[in-house]
Scaffold this motif. Structure first.
Motif, PDB file in Angstrom:
ATOM      1  N   ILE A  71       2.516   7.713   5.822  1.00  0.00           N
ATOM      2  CA  ILE A  71       1.103   6.842   5.547  1.00  0.00           C
ATOM      3  C   ILE A  71      -0.076   7.782   5.263  1.00  0.00           C
ATOM      4  O   ILE A  71      -1.000   7.312   4.860  1.00  0.00           O
ATOM      5  CB  ILE A  71       0.778   6.015   6.838  1.00  0.00           C
ATOM      6  CG1 ILE A  71       0.235   6.515   8.013  1.00  0.00           C
ATOM      7  CG2 ILE A  71       1.619   4.728   6.855  1.00  0.00           C
ATOM      8  CD1 ILE A  71      -0.388   5.851   9.113  1.00  0.00           C
ATOM      9  N   ALA A  72       0.250   9.161   5.417  1.00  0.00           N
ATOM     10  CA  ALA A  72      -0.652  10.082   4.694  1.00  0.00           C
ATOM     11  C   ALA A  72      -1.058   9.921   3.395  1.00  0.00           C
ATOM     12  O   ALA A  72      -2.177  10.223   3.000  1.00  0.00           O
ATOM     13  CB  ALA A  72      -0.343  11.360   5.167  1.00  0.00           C
ATOM     14  N   ILE A 107      -1.353   6.885   2.033  1.00  0.00           N
ATOM     15  CA  ILE A 107      -2.163   5.596   1.992  1.00  0.00           C
ATOM     16  C   ILE A 107      -3.494   6.151   2.383  1.00  0.00           C
ATOM     17  O   ILE A 107      -4.571   5.803   1.725  1.00  0.00           O
ATOM     18  CB  ILE A 107      -1.978   4.631   2.994  1.00  0.00           C
ATOM     19  CG1 ILE A 107      -0.274   3.954   2.636  1.00  0.00           C
ATOM     20  CG2 ILE A 107      -3.116   3.394   3.202  1.00  0.00           C
ATOM     21  CD1 ILE A 107       0.047   2.832   3.570  1.00  0.00           C
ATOM     22  N   ALA A 108      -3.667   7.199   3.162  1.00  0.00           N
ATOM     23  CA  ALA A 108      -5.048   7.818   3.384  1.00  0.00           C
ATOM     24  C   ALA A 108      -5.549   8.537   2.228  1.00  0.00           C
ATOM     25  O   ALA A 108      -6.659   8.388   1.830  1.00  0.00           O
ATOM     26  CB  ALA A 108      -5.039   8.688   4.792  1.00  0.00           C
ATOM     27  N   ARG A 109      -4.543   9.270   1.448  1.00  0.00           N
ATOM     28  CA  ARG A 109      -5.046   9.910   0.265  1.00  0.00           C
ATOM     29  C   ARG A 109      -5.409   8.776  -0.959  1.00  0.00           C
ATOM     30  O   ARG A 109      -6.328   9.053  -1.545  1.00  0.00           O
ATOM     31  CB  ARG A 109      -3.852  10.712  -0.293  1.00  0.00           C
ATOM     32  CG  ARG A 109      -4.122  11.635  -1.282  1.00  0.00           C
ATOM     33  CD  ARG A 109      -3.020  12.167  -1.834  1.00  0.00           C
ATOM     34  NE  ARG A 109      -3.082  12.624  -3.424  1.00  0.00           N
ATOM     35  CZ  ARG A 109      -3.696  13.752  -3.528  1.00  0.00           C
ATOM     36  NH1 ARG A 109      -4.342  14.501  -2.598  1.00  0.00           N
ATOM     37  NH2 ARG A 109      -3.902  14.020  -4.824  1.00  0.00           N
ATOM     38  N   LEU A 110      -4.611   7.548  -0.715  1.00  0.00           N
ATOM     39  CA  LEU A 110      -5.086   6.551  -1.816  1.00  0.00           C
ATOM     40  C   LEU A 110      -6.398   6.189  -1.687  1.00  0.00           C
ATOM     41  O   LEU A 110      -7.165   5.690  -2.278  1.00  0.00           O
ATOM     42  CB  LEU A 110      -4.005   5.680  -2.018  1.00  0.00           C
ATOM     43  CG  LEU A 110      -4.224   4.381  -2.750  1.00  0.00           C
ATOM     44  CD1 LEU A 110      -4.535   4.854  -4.222  1.00  0.00           C
ATOM     45  CD2 LEU A 110      -3.239   3.246  -2.571  1.00  0.00           C
ATOM     46  N   ASN A 111      -6.486   5.830  -0.119  1.00  0.00           N
ATOM     47  CA  ASN A 111      -7.958   5.308   0.205  1.00  0.00           C
ATOM     48  C   ASN A 111      -8.878   6.235  -0.248  1.00  0.00           C
ATOM     49  O   ASN A 111     -10.269   5.743  -0.928  1.00  0.00           O
ATOM     50  CB  ASN A 111      -7.778   5.094   1.704  1.00  0.00           C
ATOM     51  CG  ASN A 111      -7.122   3.994   2.070  1.00  0.00           C
ATOM     52  OD1 ASN A 111      -6.809   3.127   1.578  1.00  0.00           O
ATOM     53  ND2 ASN A 111      -6.642   4.107   3.396  1.00  0.00           N
ATOM     54  N   ARG A 112      -8.723   7.399  -0.005  1.00  0.00           N
ATOM     55  CA  ARG A 112      -9.580   8.480  -0.376  1.00  0.00           C
ATOM     56  C   ARG A 112      -9.887   8.666  -1.982  1.00  0.00           C
ATOM     57  O   ARG A 112     -11.130   8.616  -2.541  1.00  0.00           O
ATOM     58  CB  ARG A 112      -9.132   9.823  -0.047  1.00  0.00           C
ATOM     59  CG  ARG A 112     -10.247  10.913   0.032  1.00  0.00           C
ATOM     60  CD  ARG A 112      -9.795  12.266   0.962  1.00  0.00           C
ATOM     61  NE  ARG A 112      -8.584  12.910   0.302  1.00  0.00           N
ATOM     62  CZ  ARG A 112      -7.539  13.033   1.071  1.00  0.00           C
ATOM     63  NH1 ARG A 112      -7.405  12.569   2.434  1.00  0.00           N
ATOM     64  NH2 ARG A 112      -6.372  13.638   0.671  1.00  0.00           N
ATOM     65  N   CYS A 136      -3.361  -3.757   3.705  1.00  0.00           N
ATOM     66  CA  CYS A 136      -3.101  -3.069   5.178  1.00  0.00           C
ATOM     67  C   CYS A 136      -3.920  -3.013   6.197  1.00  0.00           C
ATOM     68  O   CYS A 136      -5.133  -2.827   6.074  1.00  0.00           O
ATOM     69  CB  CYS A 136      -2.874  -1.535   4.251  1.00  0.00           C
ATOM     70  SG  CYS A 136      -2.736  -0.486   5.344  1.00  0.00           S
ATOM     71  N   THR A 137      -3.417  -3.015   7.457  1.00  0.00           N
ATOM     72  CA  THR A 137      -4.163  -2.929   8.693  1.00  0.00           C
ATOM     73  C   THR A 137      -3.560  -1.748   9.227  1.00  0.00           C
ATOM     74  O   THR A 137      -3.721  -1.774  10.540  1.00  0.00           O
ATOM     75  CB  THR A 137      -4.078  -4.243   9.461  1.00  0.00           C
ATOM     76  OG1 THR A 137      -2.684  -4.435   9.436  1.00  0.00           O
ATOM     77  CG2 THR A 137      -4.558  -5.167   8.981  1.00  0.00           C
ATOM     78  N   ASN A 138      -3.175  -0.653   8.775  1.00  0.00           N
ATOM     79  CA  ASN A 138      -2.620   0.230   9.234  1.00  0.00           C
ATOM     80  C   ASN A 138      -1.753   0.190  10.585  1.00  0.00           C
ATOM     81  O   ASN A 138      -1.798   0.981  11.627  1.00  0.00           O
ATOM     82  CB  ASN A 138      -3.935   1.192  10.045  1.00  0.00           C
ATOM     83  CG  ASN A 138      -4.843   1.515   8.924  1.00  0.00           C
ATOM     84  OD1 ASN A 138      -4.428   1.502   7.401  1.00  0.00           O
ATOM     85  ND2 ASN A 138      -6.002   1.728   9.069  1.00  0.00           N
ATOM     86  N   ARG A 170       1.701   0.683  10.409  1.00  0.00           N
ATOM     87  CA  ARG A 170       2.839   1.781  10.318  1.00  0.00           C
ATOM     88  C   ARG A 170       4.179   1.308  10.162  1.00  0.00           C
ATOM     89  O   ARG A 170       5.067   2.042  10.150  1.00  0.00           O
ATOM     90  CB  ARG A 170       2.641   2.932  11.479  1.00  0.00           C
ATOM     91  CG  ARG A 170       1.292   3.371  11.488  1.00  0.00           C
ATOM     92  CD  ARG A 170       1.142   4.528  12.562  1.00  0.00           C
ATOM     93  NE  ARG A 170       1.680   5.759  11.874  1.00  0.00           N
ATOM     94  CZ  ARG A 170       1.220   6.993  12.158  1.00  0.00           C
ATOM     95  NH1 ARG A 170       0.563   7.112  13.349  1.00  0.00           N
ATOM     96  NH2 ARG A 170       1.729   7.962  11.731  1.00  0.00           N
ATOM     97  N   MET A 173       0.871  -1.159   0.024  1.00  0.00           N
ATOM     98  CA  MET A 173       0.060   0.131   0.091  1.00  0.00           C
ATOM     99  C   MET A 173       0.871   1.416   0.061  1.00  0.00           C
ATOM    100  O   MET A 173       0.455   2.224  -0.681  1.00  0.00           O
ATOM    101  CB  MET A 173      -1.005   0.002   1.205  1.00  0.00           C
ATOM    102  CG  MET A 173      -2.047  -0.673   1.016  1.00  0.00           C
ATOM    103  SD  MET A 173      -3.278   0.152  -0.210  1.00  0.00           S
ATOM    104  CE  MET A 173      -3.997   1.026   1.038  1.00  0.00           C
ATOM    105  N   LEU A 208      -9.388   6.317  -4.166  1.00  0.00           N
ATOM    106  CA  LEU A 208      -9.998   4.949  -4.775  1.00  0.00           C
ATOM    107  C   LEU A 208     -11.503   4.904  -4.550  1.00  0.00           C
ATOM    108  O   LEU A 208     -12.393   4.565  -5.246  1.00  0.00           O
ATOM    109  CB  LEU A 208      -9.462   3.649  -3.821  1.00  0.00           C
ATOM    110  CG  LEU A 208      -9.632   2.413  -4.601  1.00  0.00           C
ATOM    111  CD1 LEU A 208     -10.897   1.515  -3.931  1.00  0.00           C
ATOM    112  CD2 LEU A 208      -9.652   2.287  -6.113  1.00  0.00           C
TER     113      LEU A 208
END
Lengths: 256, 227
Positions: free
Chosen positions: A230-231, A233-238, A214-216, A218, A175, A240
């Motif tokens: 990992i910010a 990753i948050a952006r990718l989640n958003r 991913c399970t966050n 870190r 991720m 997607l």
């Protein structure tokens, strides 16, 4: 300083592997980790044994070739450092170091500490690019980008694709890599037209490889030699989730 | 609908489902705690709360209708949460067939590393909890459980020390699950990660309030404060 190395030796893909113990003698604290291995290898070659295979190229921490696990930590104990930029002064005389390749189903071992990271290339091929004419270099500032966006895009673009994030992740998830590659283009004006298709296509490619989920935890962020947050990753989640509610670009164009 | 199906077909989408169902479940846990704490207002208030749950929405809704609707929503959230968790877990387990000989957890918290088995403990606890306080099928002498007397049921149930001990252990598991889960919801749903400290703080507050609030009840019963 003298060190004991327990190194994973494996003749080839699919061959059985095992740890073999070597002594590294008279190591200068000023040498890099890979130079120390070079010296060990010279000794092995002199004795007619096969040298320890490890991947490397620039030895400046920018190419992403090198990387293995030292005592349970990808790229070794120093944060934000590739193993080629890791110096022996961070270790102490008499240390016992276990060297292990990245362990992930998506990264089959080729030999000793060398793994096949083509899976990461296939994620890039699924959308980690911009479909624009690439003639001569455009004028600087022909396309304006806010400084903050440029800074964040560069933070993501620092990813060298070494695979340490996958190696460190308890789930062997890719991720952080995928997030960095999606984000550095998605933060720039040039990346906007394909932003949503890119997120979907690269995530689909990632899911299609043998990575975990991913399970966050870190661990990736802590292992990343480029300290990518990992910010992203948050952006990718958003991106997607948003992308799933939009038509694909081709479909949208057909509707006009 | 196709967007939801497209989401569910990706690993990130399944995580988003876990986050959204997680919000529902955290909301439930907080409201449940608010109800539980009425035990300190005495038998009258507590039994009225238990009755009120069933009479909720009357006279527009029938007796128990709102409660059953909420129960079905919760059940759906639990099922989706678990199905997604199991599918993602199996993918992750398959992703590292050869384990490291040596692997150090540099950043992962104990809570993060125990989400899966902690979740299993919570499922077992919820099953026991329903059999115990909702149905009275376990943990009581014959005829001791009276459906209309919620307060007495709680007191009688928690007077058995090992039942109380099990509840307290389960609350510890819940606290860990909340500590990682509440923070994770923000990360998974992609809320701007620059406020990470705020989400971490919120997770701590939720976990501590829920665990302290719930654990206080069996302790109060065993200590004779609630009788």
């Amino acid at each position: 300083m003298n060190l004991t190395l327990k190194v994973w030796r494996q003749k080839g893909a699919g061959a059985p592997g095992r740890f073999v113990t070597y002594e590294a003698r008279d190591v200068s604290p000023a040498t890099s980790f890979l130079e120390m291995l070079d010296a060990v290898n010279e000794g092995l070659i002199a004795r007619g044994e096969a040298p320890i295979a490890f991947e490397h190229d620039c030895r400046e921490g920018i190419c992403g070739s090198c990387g293995f696990v030292i005592n349970g930590v990808p790229h070794g104990p120093r944060r934000g450092t590739t193993v080629c930029q890791l110096h022996m002064r961070v270790f102490e005389d008499g240390d016992v170091l276990t060297l292990e390749p990245w362990r992930a189903r998506a990264f089959p071992i080729l030999k000793d500490l060398v793994v096949d990271r083509s899976a990461l290339d296939r994620i890039i091929q699924a959308g980690g690019f911009i479909s624009a004419p690439t003639g001569s270099a455009p004028d600087a500032n022909a396309i304006l980008a806010p400084k903050e966006d440029a800074e964040r895009a560069f933070d993501a673009a620092a990813c060298i694709g070494c695979g340490a994030c996958v190696a460190a992740c308890p789930n062997a998830s890719a991720m952080l890599f995928t997030a960095a590659k999606v984000s550095h283009l998605g933060l720039f004006p040039q990346g906007q037209p394909e932003r949503w298709d890119r997120a979907r296509d690269m995530v689909r490619a990632m899911d299609g490889e043998a990575f975990g989920s991913c399970t966050n935890m870190r661990e990736c962020e802590a292992a990343c030699p480029k300290e990518i947050s990992i910010a992203f990753i948050a952006r990718l989640n958003r991106d997607l989730v948003k992308a799933s509610f939009r038509p694909r670009r081709a479909a949208a164009a057909a509707g006009v | 609908m196709s967007a939801v199906a497209a989401l569910w077909s990706t690993s990130i989408g399944k995580k988003a489902v876990m986050a959204v169902t997680g919000i529902v479940l955290v909301g439930f846990v907080i409201l449940h705690l608010a109800g539980n704490l009425k035990i300190y207002l005495g038998a009258g208030a507590f039994d009225a709360y238990a009755r009120g749950l069933r009479e909720l929405g009357e006279p527009i809704l029938a007796y128990g209708q709102a409660l059953w609707t909420l129960r079905l929503i919760l059940l759906a959230a639990v099922v989706l949460h678990i199905v997604a968790a199991v599918q993602l877990t199996l993918t992750s387990w398959a992703a590292r067939p050869v384990a490291y000989t040596e692997k150090e957890a540099v950043a992962a918290t104990y809570a993060a590393r125990t989400m899966r088995w902690g979740g299993v403990i919570l499922v077992l606890f919820v099953v026991y909890h329903i059999l115990h306080f909702t149905l009275g099928a376990v943990g009581y002498a014959p005829g001791q459980f009276q459906e209309a007397s919620a307060y007495r049921n709680v007191v009688n149930g928690f007077r058995v020390w090992y039942v109380s001990a099990f509840y307290i252990v389960a609350q510890a598991a819940l606290g860990l699950h909340l500590y990682h889960g509440v923070w994770s919801m923000f990360q998974t749903l992609g809320v701007d990660a620059r406020s990470n400290g705020v989400y971490r703080g919120l997770a701590v507050v939720v976990a501590v309030v829920v665990v302290v609030g719930n654990v206080s009840i069996p302790l109060a019963v065993l200590g004779g404060l609630v009788k």
